[in-house]
Design a protein around this motif. Structure first.
Motif, PDB file in Angstrom:
ATOM      1  N   GLU A 137       0.732  -1.319  -0.030  1.00 46.93           N
ATOM      2  CA  GLU A 137       0.090   0.191   0.059  1.00 46.93           C
ATOM      3  C   GLU A 137       1.084   1.284  -0.081  1.00 46.93           C
ATOM      4  N   ASN A 138       1.776   1.352   0.621  1.00 47.70           N
ATOM      5  CA  ASN A 138       2.898   2.649   0.969  1.00 47.70           C
ATOM      6  C   ASN A 138       3.298   2.773  -0.547  1.00 47.70           C
ATOM      7  N   LYS A 150       0.912   4.254  -3.058  1.00 48.92           N
ATOM      8  CA  LYS A 150       0.825   5.745  -2.901  1.00 48.92           C
ATOM      9  C   LYS A 150       1.689   6.488  -3.772  1.00 48.92           C
TER      10      LYS A 150
END
Length: 84
Positions: free
Chosen positions: A14-15, A18
């Protein structure tokens, strides 16, 4: 992303996603094939609608400078033809 999990595809955490999305939005990088397929499915859009069919932007400063120099050379030649 749930769709990638459903399809059994490995994608970034997820990071990292982003960061990827930020780069895509700012047009400093383009999504790879896997992400293009996922984005088309998620947004129910074609590659053309999401801008994946346009030529890739120059990715390095040297490529951008070379492209600019080429444009300037072309314009200079045309200017010489008009002046003659």
């Amino acid at each position: 992303m749930l769709l990638a999990d459903h399809w059994g595809w490995d994608i970034a955490a997820e990071n990292s996603l982003k960061v990827f999305v930020s780069r895509w939005e700012n047009d400093t990088h383009r999504p790879g094939q896997t992400y293009q397929v996922l984005l088309c499915a998620i947004f129910r859009a074609t590659p053309a609608e999401l801008g994946f069919t346009r030529p890739a932007a120059a990715s390095t400063l040297n490529e951008r400078l070379a492209a600019l120099e080429s444009v300037i050379e072309g314009l200079t030649e045309r200017l010489g033809e008009v002046a003659a």
